[in-house]
Design an enzyme around this catalytic site. Structure first.
Site, PDB file in Angstrom:
ATOM      1  N   SER A  42      22.606  -9.847   0.079  1.00  0.00           N
ATOM      2  CA  SER A  42      23.819  -9.478   0.804  1.00  0.00           C
ATOM      3  C   SER A  42      24.876  -9.050  -0.193  1.00  0.00           C
ATOM      4  O   SER A  42      24.934  -9.551  -1.319  1.00  0.00           O
ATOM      5  CB  SER A  42      24.306 -10.661   1.637  1.00  0.00           C
ATOM      6  OG  SER A  42      25.484 -11.205   1.085  1.00  0.00           O
ATOM      7  N   LYS A  43      25.717  -8.121   0.260  1.00  0.00           N
ATOM      8  CA  LYS A  43      26.697  -7.584  -0.693  1.00  0.00           C
ATOM      9  C   LYS A  43      27.737  -8.625  -1.075  1.00  0.00           C
ATOM     10  O   LYS A  43      28.418  -8.490  -2.065  1.00  0.00           O
ATOM     11  CB  LYS A  43      27.338  -6.307  -0.163  1.00  0.00           C
ATOM     12  CG  LYS A  43      28.202  -6.494   1.055  1.00  0.00           C
ATOM     13  CD  LYS A  43      28.896  -5.183   1.364  1.00  0.00           C
ATOM     14  CE  LYS A  43      29.590  -5.286   2.718  1.00  0.00           C
ATOM     15  NZ  LYS A  43      30.195  -4.062   3.142  1.00  0.00           N
TER      16      LYS A  43
END
Ligand code: GLU
Length: 467
Positions: free
Chosen positions: A237-238
């Site tokens: 996930s960013k």
């Protein structure tokens, strides 16, 4: 059979996710392998999130990965937003055929009824109410009874019971099309034969398959590739992980290492090494061989690949790559740089770095007026009683011996024997005096390059500092 048409359909989000890069590479390499076409379609229908420079970012990132937009296998970019009229027309055709119906139910009404009935989602309330189009009415697909069987090249046969799929929305209350129909209609318009995309879209596949069928179109061959996960086995996930291709690129990951590494996630070339030329990957890769389980995106392994790719560079290419990094990030002033000194050091550096920018701390002391001394490292290296006297002796030896790496080493060894200190230990204060650091490439070659005067000056300055 006509040539296959693949597509990569990113939504512009501001950065290019490594998972997207892998999906793009699968599509690209199969287009090359099978004499097909790679269509780039920018799914830009979410206007609030859409910015033109992001499209350029995607094209640049693809270009860096070797997916060249001038290549004859490349088509596009097309923009999903340009086809809105077709998306709406297809949805209305489904309405006219009886495959879709209008619904005026608000989210609150739907939730209240779901709660009452103990179900989740929409219950098909408006199916037979015969509503026509109108402000605020959504158009829903009438999901038929039965099963939908998705034949997936990676996952095999995946069966969906249609009773678990609600009558999903095709057009919003304001008349705009949603992703599901826009994506299908674009695949039809662009004559896409193979859909290869991330596993998170697998739940969309049965819905989209029903749409292809209801529109009388051929269903493309599906392939949903497993997600990438981090060390904790959580989806990348960013917020948590470094996911932007651009960032790896800026930090010095080479495109060749990145593409090779991405291809080894959930797949391996035959033979005992995973580091293989791109052409070998094209020859050997088959979607059917891609593993079903999530693939660990291991940054350490990516770095190891990068190191291997650096070592495969010719010396000239390595020097050119390093000098490019120096031109933007070196801590020394450009007039102090000596290309011939770096050339002499380059083979020692090339074998020791995982990223080209790591060359900087290995050679900066050659081009800075003073070695960049770290106080703690200095104190530690000079803590032994023998350090200062031994360095005095080294200075005396270096003042008279032949100034070559070999003689400098022998001279240092002689001092070591006198003080009964092993060469490895003795090098620590010498290294800090000369380079400012406790670790680095072999020491005597750069001392030779630095020359007698500067070397003696640095040793004496370190002795003064320590005494
Ligand atoms: N635009 C979608 C995404 O970025 C991809 C849809 C697809 O490949 O079908 O996730």
């Amino acid at each position: 059979m006509s040539a296959p048409r693949y597509r990569f359909a990113p939504s512009p989000t501001g950065y290019f996710h490594v998972g997207g890069a892998r999906t793009a590479l699968y599509n690209w390499l199969l287009a090359l392998k099978n004499g097909g076409t790679f269509v780039l379609r920018i799914e830009d229908t979410d206007e609030s999130r859409n910015q033109p420079q992001w499209t350029q970012g995607i094209i640049d990132a693809l270009e860096w990965l070797g997916i060249h937009h001038h290549d004859s296998h490349f088509e596009g970019p097309y923009f999903q937003s340009a086809n809105a009229a077709e998306h709406i027309a297809a949805a209305m055709r489904l309405y006219e055929q009886g495959n879709a119906y209008f619904c005026d139910q608000t989210t609150e009404q739907i939730q209240a009824r779901a709660k009452e009935k103990g179900i989740t989602g929409y219950d098909g309330f408006s199916r037979d109410r015969g509503l026509g189009p109108g402000e605020g009415r959504v158009l829903r697909f009438r999901v038929p009874d039965g099963k939908t069987v998705v034949h997936d090249l990676v996952r095999g046969v995946v069966e969906f019971d249609n009773s678990t799929i609600e009558d999903f929305v095709l057009l919003r209350g304001n008349g705009t099309p949603v992703f599901l129909i826009a994506n299908v209609v674009d695949d039809v318009l662009m004559k896409i034969s193979n859909v290869i995309r991330a596993e998170e879209h697998l739940p969309n596949a049965p819905k989209q398959q029903m749409l292809f069928e209801a529109l009388g179109e051929t269903v493309p061959a599906w392939a949903h590739v497993p997600v990438l996960v981090n060390e904790q086995r959580k989806k990348l996930s960013k917020r948590r992980d470094k996911v932007a291709v651009e960032q790896y690129r800026e930090e010095g990951i080479l495109a060749s290492a990145m593409t090779n590494y991405l291809m080894t996630l959930g797949w391996a070339p035959s033979g005992d090494t995973e580091i293989v030329p791109w052409q070998t990957i094209i020859d050997q890769f088959r979607l059917e061989d891609v593993n079903h389980s999530p693939a660990f995106f291991d940054v350490k392994k990516l770095l190891a690949f990068n190191g291997e790719y650096i070592r495969m560079m010719s010396l000239d290419d390595f020097i050119a790559a390093a000098e490019e990094v120096f031109s933007s990030s070196a801590p020394w002033s450009p007039e102090r740089y000596r290309p011939e000194m770096f050339r002499a050091m380059a083979p020692l550096v090339q074998t020791r770095v995982a990223l080209v920018p790591e060359a900087i701390p290995m050679v900066d002391f050659l081009f800075l007026p003073e070695p960049p001394i770290d106080d703690d490292a200095f104190a530690k290296s000079f803590s032994a009683e023998w350090a200062v006297p031994a360095l005095r002796d080294i200075a005396a030896e270096f003042g008279s011996c032949e100034f070559t790496a070999e003689s400098l080493k022998s001279a240092t060894e002689r001092v070591g024997e006198k003080h009964q200190v092993k060469l490895g230990k003795l090098q620590a204060p010498l290294r800090v005096a000369i380079t400012g650091r406790t670790v680095g490439p072999p020491l005597f070659e750069p001392i030779e390059l630095l020359g007698r005067d500067e070397t003696l000056r640095r040793i004496h300055s370190a002795i003064n500092r320590a005494s």
